[in-house]
Enzyme design. Sequence first.
Site, PDB file in Angstrom:
ATOM      1  N   CYS A  70       0.811  -1.228   0.000  1.00  0.00           N
ATOM      2  CA  CYS A  70       0.000   0.000   0.000  1.00  0.00           C
ATOM      3  C   CYS A  70       0.842   1.276   0.000  1.00  0.00           C
ATOM      4  O   CYS A  70       0.294   2.368  -0.160  1.00  0.00           O
ATOM      5  CB  CYS A  70      -0.945   0.010   1.194  1.00  0.00           C
ATOM      6  SG  CYS A  70      -2.294  -1.169   0.997  1.00  0.00           S
TER       7      CYS A  70
ATOM      8  N   HIS B 286      -3.351   7.516   2.863  1.00  0.00           N
ATOM      9  CA  HIS B 286      -3.756   6.238   2.276  1.00  0.00           C
ATOM     10  C   HIS B 286      -5.136   5.866   2.819  1.00  0.00           C
ATOM     11  O   HIS B 286      -5.423   6.049   3.997  1.00  0.00           O
ATOM     12  CB  HIS B 286      -2.730   5.171   2.633  1.00  0.00           C
ATOM     13  CG  HIS B 286      -3.129   3.800   2.209  1.00  0.00           C
ATOM     14  ND1 HIS B 286      -3.499   3.512   0.912  1.00  0.00           N
ATOM     15  CD2 HIS B 286      -3.234   2.631   2.903  1.00  0.00           C
ATOM     16  CE1 HIS B 286      -3.811   2.233   0.834  1.00  0.00           C
ATOM     17  NE2 HIS B 286      -3.663   1.677   2.020  1.00  0.00           N
TER      18      HIS B 286
ATOM     19  N   ASN C  78     -10.215   0.412  -0.251  1.00  0.00           N
ATOM     20  CA  ASN C  78      -8.759   0.487  -0.291  1.00  0.00           C
ATOM     21  C   ASN C  78      -8.272  -0.015  -1.655  1.00  0.00           C
ATOM     22  O   ASN C  78      -8.325  -1.207  -1.936  1.00  0.00           O
ATOM     23  CB  ASN C  78      -8.186  -0.372   0.847  1.00  0.00           C
ATOM     24  CG  ASN C  78      -6.671  -0.329   0.901  1.00  0.00           C
ATOM     25  OD1 ASN C  78      -6.014   0.205   0.012  1.00  0.00           O
ATOM     26  ND2 ASN C  78      -6.107  -0.912   1.946  1.00  0.00           N
TER      27      ASN C  78
END
Length: 331
Positions: free
Chosen positions: A116, A256, A286
């Site tokens: 990520c 994020h 996500n």
Amino acid sequence: MNKTTAAITAVGKYVPDYVLTNKELETMVDTNDEWITTRTGIKERRILKKEGEGTSYMAIKAAQDLIEKNNIDPKEIDLVIVATATPDLPVASTAVYTASKIGAVDAFAYDLQAACSSFLYGMSVASSYIESGRYKKVLLIGADKMSSIIDYTDRATCIIFGDGAGAVLFEPNEEGLGFQDEYLRSDGVGRDFLKIEAGGSILPPTEETVKSGQHFVHQEGRTVFKFAVSNMADVSEKVLERNNLTKDTVNWLVPHQANKRIIEATANRIGLDEDKVMMNISKYGNTTSATLPLLLADYEKELKKGDNLIFAAFGGGFTWGSIYLKWAYNK
Ligand code: UT7
């Protein structure tokens, strides 16, 4: 003479049309809209459904969006980096194919993988090439087809992730705008808590590994959550401190999008009001490497030249960090 800095001068995005809602997930696993919304902030996510289309399909679309909106000649692009945890193929680079398809025929290209944090690390790499004077146009794309590695019978992961792509162009700036500072970290302790066990060099795929679902992402959500909360806040605070920034001089937090509660914890630690926190997790979930550029694309019109942006990410590995960047243009 002014030092050359690396500024973001254009953004683009692509998300697939198919919307996977919390309601639809209720029919697939033992979950409910209320749980997902309160625990994660996610309402829906996009899924790339068509067979034969992978991460490059979305990377190409996001890059084309950037190119068309800004009248950029793809032949002038020097380098294409695709930040991704879900390459089209385990070996042949997704970035190379993407560069050829968008007409960046004079560029070289490669993939960058840091789960990520892939896009965040990519910002560091892209900026360094520009600051050193080596290249003038670096296209950084964050793209992930998370649906390709998700087990849709595992409620611990399938409610979180979605597919998407975003792209930014880095170019030299002589006004001191663009990339200012970074604090990037990693810790191999994270390997046990968020991973795909099979399909790599330790455990090549077999009939057995497929049967037992080891080719899917597994995460120990609670542990990852704890690490993410403390580490994302720590690095953001550090970057603020060493650049003499305060909650009043920061214009935007660009975090994020893994879980709304992680984002809020980071914003709280640095004292930022909600209206300075970019957030689109409710509609995309996500998207791993795509969260940061998708935020920039969604908020582009609100950004002003000179705005102070604090990026922060946390991902598998573990990988995490924060970047301070001054926005370089008005739309
Ligand atoms: O971006 C890369 C890094 N990834 C992340 O940052 C993700 C970090 N982790 C998270 O966001 C959260 O840990 C999750 C959203 C994955 C899970 O939320 P949580 O608040 O940590 O839940 P939990 O795993 O502690 O589970 C709490 C309860 C459990 O039930 P009991 O044992 O309390 O009875 C779970 O079985 O919620 C249950 N549960 C669910 N219930 C309904 C777990 N998943 C679900 C679900 N629907 N999908």
